[in-house]
Design an enzyme around this catalytic site. Structure first.
Site: not given
Length: 474
Positions: A78, A152, A176
């Site tokens: 990420k 996220s 997330s």
């Protein structure tokens, strides 16, 4: 791609046996990413030249007889963690400088031989359970491109669910990892705080956030967690190591457990209700666990007003990140509003940390009567893209609390939780349930999730969406 090369362990085994080369796997992953970038939009940064060079080096090492857990396997991370030579934009706009060094999590990936093909999309500073923003556009769900994969860690989840990579590392500060795992039919693990190092910093988001794996199967996620686990001296938290590798826990049957079914929405200050489809999916999971020999009973943790010790830590961290960007004027107006609130709440930061042990004691009493909690991961099925992405902070907060009110308490407590797939809606969209445990219970949760997976075989259910299709504009 052949079925035996879909998973992380399958790719690692094929590389070790000489059945495929790292260059073939990495090249194919890069091709899939580039072919779907205009529709799925999972990645913020790709590193094709560096990744192929690393793949060639991995092939040389494999031919020479070297063996490492992930030697030559392509993975993604990420875009909230530092990878040497690449910027860390964390979903924000602007020209970010390349980072001079790897984070500890990335160092562990590389030490295990993994080839990082790129960095996946995330909303600005990971604030929302959708992955959309002016810096990169809209990341879409491979199960239906008109829907969000969540956030996220939405780019990471979309990449794994679509088969672009076999596994990815996300981060979970309020759900997330678990939320996008639920909405894309993946296993997502939020480990114990400190299980995966936050170095070079002592902790992420004042202790709310930890890195975690996203994968097709429990064993793949457990294998990645084994690779990532371990504290550094700078880390604030140093949990004890597990009694056995997490991958071993995935192959071990758990004892007969007493599982608490929790359907009550934790108080978040805004209205939220459990969608009947999600309730049915979680109750179906409870029935499946009973069929495996476990006892399932109603159980509701005493959450109290836990949110009052969540907000100061979360929003103060937003203010901290807002001071790291090259041009703060490019930040989302909602980010700026949250940063201002974070500055106002900063005097409460120490008090919110001091209240955490009391909350652990109060909520942890539930584990005197049950071994594990089963709860919804989200309150609703995957929303359409744009549905949660509102104009103001107040409107956005109302939308996201209504959709995702169940995951954040375990971030305050720092305890582990795992999302497991819980079937599909009538429209073919994934749903998830979370298994939640007390401190340092990853091994137990992994063992239970793997037992459920052997019965449910959710990894055989793959997205049917044609990724080259154009999303609806409706």
């Amino acid at each position: 791609m052949p079925d035996d090369l879909l998973g992380l362990r399958g790719q690692a085994a094929a590389l070790a046996a000489g059945g495929v080369s790292s260059r073939e796997l990495v090249g194919a992953a890069l091709d899939r990413i580039q072919a779907t970038q205009s529709t799925l939009n999972a990645f913020r940064r790709l590193r094709p030249e560096a990744a192929l060079a690393e793949a060639d080096e991995a092939d040389r090492r494999l031919v020479a007889g070297e063996r490492l857990p992930l030697l030559g396997v392509p993975v993604a991370i990420k875009d909230d963690t530092d990878l040497a030579g690449e910027p860390t934009a964390f979903g924000a706009r602007g020209e970010f400088p390349p980072q001079p060094a790897d984070s500890e999590m990335v160092r562990k990936l590389k030490a295990a031989g993994a080839v990082i093909v790129g960095k996946t999309n995330t909303p600005e500073f990971g604030q929302w359970p959708f992955t959309e923003g002016p810096a990169f556009g809209v990341t879409r769900n491979p199960w239906d491109l008109d829907h969000t994969p969540g956030g996220s860690s939405g780019g990471a989840a979309a990449a794994v669910a679509a088969g672009l990579v076999a596994a990815a590392v996300g981060s979970d500060g309020a759900g997330s990892v678990r939320i996008p795992a639920a909405w894309t039919n993946l296993v997502g693990i939020k480990p114990q705080r400190g299980r995966i190092s936050s170095a070079p910093v002592a902790e992420q988001f004042n202790g709310l956030t930890t890195f975690g794996p996203l994968a097709l199967t429990v064993a793949d996620a457990a294998m990645l967690l084994d690779v990532l686990s371990g504290s550094a001296p700078v880390d604030r938290d140093h949990p004890p190591p597990p009694d056995e590798p997490f991958l071993a826990s995935a192959s071990r049957e758990p004892r007969r457990l007493r599982i608490g079914l929790s359907l009550k929405v934790p108080y978040s200050g805004m209205p939220a209700r459990l969608d009947p489809m999600v309730r049915t999916a979680v109750e179906w999971t409870a029935t499946a666990l009973e069929a495996l020999g476990h006892e399932v009973v109603p159980a509701e943790p005493a959450y109290g007003l836990l949110g009052v010790i969540f907000l100061p830590r979360s929003l103060e961290a937003i203010d901290d990140w807002a001071h790291r960007v090259p041009d703060p004027e490019l930040l989302d107006v909602r980010t700026l509003a949250n940063a201002r609130t974070g500055r106002m709440l900063r005097p409460l930061l120490l008090a919110s940390r001091a209240a955490e042990p009391v909350s652990r004691w109060r909520i942890g009493r539930i584990f005197r009567s049950v071994d594990v909690l089963l709860a919804p991961t989200t309150a609703v099925p995957p929303p359409r893209t744009g549905e949660l992405n509102r104009a103001t902070s107040w409107e956005t907060d109302q939308a996201i609390v209504a959709a995702c009110p169940f995951t954040w308490p375990w971030n305050v407590l720092g305890w582990p939780a795992i999302n497991v797939p819980a079937g599909l809606t009538s429209a073919g969209l994934p749903l998830g349930a979370q298994l939640m445990g007390p401190a340092n219970s990853e091994s137990l949760l992994i063992s239970l999730a793997a037992q459920l997976e052997r019965e449910q075989r959710w990894y055989e259910c793959r997205p049917g969406q044609r990724l080259g299709a154009t999303p609806s504009t409706a």
